[in-house]
Design an enzyme around this catalytic site. Structure first.
Site: not given
Ligand code: SAH
Length: 222
Positions: A69
């Site tokens: 993010s």
């Molecule tokens: N906070 C993270 C954001 C990653 S993007 C960072 O700064 O790196 C969002 C993430 O949510 C992805 O890795 C995706 O695989 C995960 N995601 C999407 N749906 C999900 C779910 N139902 N349960 C757990 N993780 C999920």
């Protein structure tokens, strides 16, 4: 050799300080949140080829079509979660991704439980956070739509992928008086960052700002 390394470390810290100053100017003003952002080495959460961009205020790819993010959004979400006087003893994060937001949360909360649905992101992120010395994080490869009931109720929940509706099971796992921050809206469409407060007789929601997140998906992946 050591000198070069020290120099680089100093340059990285300066770049990080400049980024945090810029986030402060944009409205991330909670001193504890600013301190946490200053402490977490964001360049270690992206692949080597992207490290030189780690202290720009932008989202970056982390593989598997996912992103780390934007620092400003991490600041806003963290500030929204921690802006009450209630102690944040336990926080649930849905979407570990590369673990950057997890680290920021772990700087501030007593205990963080983080759930990621893609194992090839979850495992390296767990290793990375452990090697950085975080001891107050629990990790789970699973579907965040169902939360982590055994560890709840939580004082705070942060969702880092966008759902079209507020996941009901997450509201159930939020303690009364607790807060949840989550992006709401369609993939690629109009999304709003929402702050939800749980009271004794329901929930109160507030839209904070328009955002763009990858979608919250059901089920797990290898
Ligand atoms: N906070 C993270 C954001 C990653 S993007 C960072 O700064 O790196 C969002 C993430 O949510 C992805 O890795 C995706 O695989 C995960 N995601 C999407 N749906 C999900 C779910 N139902 N349960 C757990 N993780 C999920």
């Amino acid at each position: 050799m050591n000198d070069t390394k020290t120099l680089n470390q100093a340059a990285l810290q300066r770049a990080r300080d400049r980024l945090v100053d810029a986030l402060q100017a944009k409205g991330v003003t909670n001193p504890l949140v600013l301190e946490a952002l200053r402490a977490v080495p964001r360049h270690l959460f992206v692949e080597d080829a992207l490290q030189y961009r780690a202290y720009e205020d932008s989202a970056l790819p982390i593989g598997q079509a996912q992103t780390i993010s934007q620092p400003y959004i991490v600041g806003v979400m963290t500030q929204a979660l921690f802006s009450s006087t209630r102690p944040m003893n336990s926080v649930l994060e849905i979407g570990t991704g590369c673990g950057y937001q997890t680290a920021v949360l772990a700087e501030l909360a007593k205990r963080v439980c983080t759930v990621e649905r893609i194992r090839s992101l979850q495992q390296p992120s767990e290793q990375r956070l452990r090697s950085l010395g975080y001891r107050n994080i629990e990790y789970r490869h699973g579907d965040g739509f169902v939360g982590w009931r055994e560890r709840g109720p939580f004082d705070g929940i942060m969702v880092t992928a966008a759902a079209s509706e507020i996941p009901k099971m997450l509201v159930d796992q939020l303690d009364i008086g607790g807060r949840m921050v989550l992006p709401l809206g369609e993939d690629g469409g109009h999304q709003q960052l929402c702050l939800l407060r749980k009271t004794g007789n329901g929930t109160v929601e507030e839209n904070l700002l328009p955002v763009r997140f990858v979608p919250l998906l059901r089920g797990v992946e290898a």
